[in-house]
Design a protein around this motif. Sequence first.
Motif, PDB file in Angstrom:
ATOM      1  N   TRP A 175      38.455  20.835  88.934  1.00 22.92           N
ATOM      2  CA  TRP A 175      39.342  19.673  89.011  1.00 22.92           C
ATOM      3  C   TRP A 175      39.771  19.291  87.598  1.00 22.92           C
ATOM      4  CZ3 TRP A 175      34.783  18.193  92.304  1.00 22.92           C
ATOM      5  CH2 TRP A 175      35.048  18.381  93.671  1.00 22.92           C
ATOM      6  N   TYR A 176      40.964  18.705  87.474  1.00 20.29           N
ATOM      7  CA  TYR A 176      41.538  18.392  86.167  1.00 20.29           C
ATOM      8  C   TYR A 176      42.018  16.943  86.130  1.00 20.29           C
ATOM      9  CZ  TYR A 176      41.366  23.427  85.969  1.00 20.29           C
ATOM     10  OH  TYR A 176      40.926  24.724  86.007  1.00 20.29           O
ATOM     11  N   TYR A 177      41.560  16.202  85.122  1.00 21.15           N
ATOM     12  CA  TYR A 177      41.981  14.816  84.862  1.00 21.15           C
ATOM     13  C   TYR A 177      41.688  13.875  86.028  1.00 21.15           C
ATOM     14  CZ  TYR A 177      44.679  16.737  80.942  1.00 21.15           C
ATOM     15  OH  TYR A 177      45.071  17.364  79.784  1.00 21.15           O
ATOM     16  N   LEU A 178      40.919  14.297  87.005  1.00 20.81           N
ATOM     17  CA  LEU A 178      40.672  13.501  88.202  1.00 20.81           C
ATOM     18  C   LEU A 178      39.254  12.967  88.154  1.00 20.81           C
ATOM     19  CD1 LEU A 178      42.135  12.665  90.797  1.00 20.81           C
ATOM     20  CD2 LEU A 178      41.278  14.757  91.872  1.00 20.81           C
ATOM     21  N   ALA A 179      39.115  11.632  88.042  1.00 21.96           N
ATOM     22  CA  ALA A 179      37.795  11.022  87.883  1.00 21.96           C
ATOM     23  C   ALA A 179      37.247  10.450  89.180  1.00 21.96           C
ATOM     24  CB  ALA A 179      37.856   9.914  86.833  1.00 21.96           C
ATOM     25  N   GLY A 180      38.123   9.925  90.058  1.00 20.53           N
ATOM     26  CA  GLY A 180      37.598   9.313  91.263  1.00 20.53           C
ATOM     27  C   GLY A 180      38.669   8.796  92.191  1.00 20.53           C
ATOM     28  N   VAL A 181      38.234   8.486  93.403  1.00 21.93           N
ATOM     29  CA  VAL A 181      39.064   7.811  94.401  1.00 21.93           C
ATOM     30  C   VAL A 181      38.250   6.635  94.917  1.00 21.93           C
ATOM     31  CG1 VAL A 181      40.231   7.981  96.626  1.00 21.93           C
ATOM     32  CG2 VAL A 181      40.249   9.944  95.072  1.00 21.93           C
ATOM     33  N   ASP A 182      38.847   5.450  94.891  1.00 22.23           N
ATOM     34  CA  ASP A 182      38.215   4.240  95.414  1.00 22.23           C
ATOM     35  C   ASP A 182      38.994   3.751  96.625  1.00 22.23           C
ATOM     36  OD1 ASP A 182      36.569   4.337  93.134  1.00 22.23           O
ATOM     37  OD2 ASP A 182      37.988   3.127  91.987  1.00 22.23           O
ATOM     38  N   VAL A 183      38.312   3.046  97.528  1.00 24.39           N
ATOM     39  CA  VAL A 183      38.969   2.493  98.713  1.00 24.39           C
ATOM     40  C   VAL A 183      38.645   1.018  98.844  1.00 24.39           C
ATOM     41  CG1 VAL A 183      38.982   4.688  99.951  1.00 24.39           C
ATOM     42  CG2 VAL A 183      37.044   3.131 100.234  1.00 24.39           C
ATOM     43  N   ARG A 184      39.521   0.315  99.530  1.00 21.02           N
ATOM     44  CA  ARG A 184      39.252  -1.066  99.931  1.00 21.02           C
ATOM     45  C   ARG A 184      38.929  -1.076 101.410  1.00 21.02           C
ATOM     46  NH1 ARG A 184      43.941  -4.268  96.718  1.00 21.02           N
ATOM     47  NH2 ARG A 184      42.694  -5.040  94.979  1.00 21.02           N
ATOM     48  N   ASN A 185      37.901  -1.791 101.762  1.00 21.75           N
ATOM     49  CA  ASN A 185      37.465  -1.887 103.143  1.00 21.75           C
ATOM     50  C   ASN A 185      37.214  -3.349 103.442  1.00 21.75           C
ATOM     51  OD1 ASN A 185      35.708  -1.938 105.515  1.00 21.75           O
ATOM     52  ND2 ASN A 185      35.633   0.289 105.271  1.00 21.75           N
ATOM     53  N   THR A 186      37.921  -3.869 104.428  1.00 23.61           N
ATOM     54  CA  THR A 186      37.840  -5.304 104.725  1.00 23.61           C
ATOM     55  C   THR A 186      36.737  -5.644 105.718  1.00 23.61           C
ATOM     56  OG1 THR A 186      39.560  -5.010 106.422  1.00 23.61           O
ATOM     57  CG2 THR A 186      40.281  -5.681 104.225  1.00 23.61           C
ATOM     58  N   ARG A 187      36.035  -4.632 106.241  1.00 23.17           N
ATOM     59  CA  ARG A 187      34.922  -4.928 107.143  1.00 23.17           C
ATOM     60  C   ARG A 187      33.821  -5.667 106.395  1.00 23.17           C
ATOM     61  NH1 ARG A 187      31.925  -1.318 108.464  1.00 23.17           N
ATOM     62  NH2 ARG A 187      32.638   0.478 107.256  1.00 23.17           N
ATOM     63  N   PRO A 188      33.126  -6.607 107.024  1.00 25.37           N
ATOM     64  CA  PRO A 188      32.037  -7.318 106.345  1.00 25.37           C
ATOM     65  C   PRO A 188      31.001  -6.349 105.793  1.00 25.37           C
ATOM     66  CG  PRO A 188      32.558  -8.366 108.438  1.00 25.37           C
ATOM     67  CD  PRO A 188      33.349  -7.089 108.400  1.00 25.37           C
ATOM     68  N   GLY A 189      30.720  -6.476 104.514  1.00 18.30           N
ATOM     69  CA  GLY A 189      29.754  -5.602 103.881  1.00 18.30           C
ATOM     70  C   GLY A 189      30.317  -4.295 103.391  1.00 18.30           C
ATOM     71  N   GLY A 190      31.491  -3.897 103.908  1.00 22.22           N
ATOM     72  CA  GLY A 190      32.101  -2.655 103.468  1.00 22.22           C
ATOM     73  C   GLY A 190      31.231  -1.456 103.797  1.00 22.22           C
ATOM     74  N   PRO A 191      31.397  -0.354 103.065  1.00 20.92           N
ATOM     75  CA  PRO A 191      30.656   0.876 103.369  1.00 20.92           C
ATOM     76  C   PRO A 191      29.242   0.912 102.818  1.00 20.92           C
ATOM     77  CG  PRO A 191      32.185   1.270 101.575  1.00 20.92           C
ATOM     78  CD  PRO A 191      32.422  -0.151 102.028  1.00 20.92           C
ATOM     79  N   GLY A 192      28.787  -0.132 102.162  1.00 19.90           N
ATOM     80  CA  GLY A 192      27.441  -0.131 101.594  1.00 19.90           C
ATOM     81  C   GLY A 192      27.438   0.387 100.171  1.00 19.90           C
ATOM     82  N   ARG A 193      26.337   0.112  99.455  1.00 19.38           N
ATOM     83  CA  ARG A 193      26.233   0.529  98.060  1.00 19.38           C
ATOM     84  C   ARG A 193      26.091   2.042  97.970  1.00 19.38           C
ATOM     85  NH1 ARG A 193      22.500  -3.015  94.309  1.00 19.38           N
ATOM     86  NH2 ARG A 193      24.040  -2.256  92.809  1.00 19.38           N
ATOM     87  N   ALA A 194      26.720   2.619  96.961  1.00 19.98           N
ATOM     88  CA  ALA A 194      26.803   4.064  96.841  1.00 19.98           C
ATOM     89  C   ALA A 194      25.482   4.682  96.407  1.00 19.98           C
ATOM     90  CB  ALA A 194      27.897   4.437  95.840  1.00 19.98           C
ATOM     91  N   VAL A 195      25.261   5.912  96.872  1.00 20.22           N
ATOM     92  CA  VAL A 195      24.187   6.762  96.391  1.00 20.22           C
ATOM     93  C   VAL A 195      24.812   7.763  95.434  1.00 20.22           C
ATOM     94  CG1 VAL A 195      22.426   8.462  97.008  1.00 20.22           C
ATOM     95  CG2 VAL A 195      22.894   6.533  98.544  1.00 20.22           C
ATOM     96  N   VAL A 196      24.327   7.823  94.207  1.00 24.73           N
ATOM     97  CA  VAL A 196      24.815   8.791  93.223  1.00 24.73           C
ATOM     98  C   VAL A 196      23.788   9.907  93.100  1.00 24.73           C
ATOM     99  CG1 VAL A 196      25.436   9.203  90.816  1.00 24.73           C
ATOM    100  CG2 VAL A 196      26.149   7.090  91.943  1.00 24.73           C
ATOM    101  N   THR A 197      24.206  11.128  93.399  1.00 15.07           N
ATOM    102  CA  THR A 197      23.352  12.292  93.205  1.00 15.07           C
ATOM    103  C   THR A 197      23.670  12.852  91.821  1.00 15.07           C
ATOM    104  OG1 THR A 197      24.985  13.694  94.329  1.00 15.07           O
ATOM    105  CG2 THR A 197      23.186  12.800  95.653  1.00 15.07           C
ATOM    106  N   PHE A 198      22.694  12.802  90.944  1.00 11.14           N
ATOM    107  CA  PHE A 198      22.901  13.115  89.526  1.00 11.14           C
ATOM    108  C   PHE A 198      22.114  14.363  89.170  1.00 11.14           C
ATOM    109  CE2 PHE A 198      22.061  12.851  85.009  1.00 11.14           C
ATOM    110  CZ  PHE A 198      23.248  12.369  84.474  1.00 11.14           C
TER     111      PHE A 198
END
Length: 426
Positions: free
Chosen positions: A192-215
């Motif tokens: 991948w080139y120059y592409l760091a991330g994609v974020d979303v907005r979710n209006t459901r209460p609580g949204g998708p939950g806190r992210a898990v980062v696999t490092f």
Amino acid sequence: MTAKKIVLALPLAAALMAVTATAPASAAPHGPWHSAWGASPQAPATTPWYPNWSEAGFTGESVRQVVRVGAEGSELRVRLTNAYGRAPLRLSGATVARAAGGAAVQPDSVRTLRFHGAQSVTVPAGGQFSSDPVALPVKAFEQLTVTFYFEGPTGPATFHNVAMSLSYKAAGDHRRDPAADAFAAAQPSFSWYYLAGVDVRNTRPGGPGRAVVTFGDSLTDGFGATPGADRRYPDELAKRLAASGRSRPVLNAGIGGNGVLNDSACFGESALDRFRRDALGRPDVGTVILLEGTNDIVLPDSPTPDHCTVPGPRVTADEIIAGYRQLIREAHARGVRVIGATIPPFHGSAYWTERGEDVRTAVNAWIRTSGAYDGVVDFDRVLAAPAAPEHPKEIKIKDEYAFADRLHMNDAGYKAMADAVDLGSL
């Protein structure tokens, strides 16, 4: 590697974050942004994994890249990175669309990316920039295609080497072209080139939950998995969470060849240098799974040393453990949980030595028993085949889980890794 290195690694990571220029994002009334996909940036390099376009960069070309998002949302934004740019990056224009296989996209889904209302943007050297919100609803595990057009020369490109997903390029401006024809002339890239991330907005209460980062390294990046099939262990873990009704974004912050303690010209800055940016730099991170250390052990014993592995001083178990302790302290200071992952076996690979096995065994014993982590996932015990009694140190990955090089996993091995994670620990 010395204790001095471990202490001095912190200012560099802080400096990298300080030069990041991100477009402001409003939260209300549309709800906060949630991480849906991301990749750890690397400096341009020729690496042994795959040929890539990073050192040549792009001129008068469109670059089309496919990613799979891990969270649903009513809007999205795309994050660009010029973290290792030697000069400001001029992006002439970009689009996002739903993927339709290969380099094709669904025609009615193509959306223009804008940056403060403009179609073009200049990203400063060392910086990043987020697009304006785009009204393109997405579902979890949906594939999106981002197409960049660079009219002028970019110079060497910040990239992510082991994408395990094909990217495409074509001469001219093909941002809004739904067909794949123009992209067929050039051999695709696995980066991948120059592409760091994609974020979303979710209006459901609580949204998708806190992210898990696999490092981690290539075991997190997914080297050995079927390209384009999204079968890395973080992908399989995300599927398990969704199936259990506890869906959360699982973000992959692996870099193939990466080490805990030492930087590499090809395999990125050490974990000590990049942890703040790649793991803790995401505002919605809740848990990090830390799987790293294999390369600290094996690369100094590479049978074919090159510019990617030299210099590569041999390190002790105590030095690797000291690096782990620093990363754990940094995460806990941010209120982030850390799950420690044991290092899988690698006997039968070109890198195995008895010295390296002794280091791996000592490191894994500490991970299991120290109590320093908030939880442990024992990949070693899940993946390892029993050693012969007469050769107790010659521990291999089970045949059904091993990739051809006996260092990485195949699809079944990465699924076994994901299955080993205690979802409650997240």
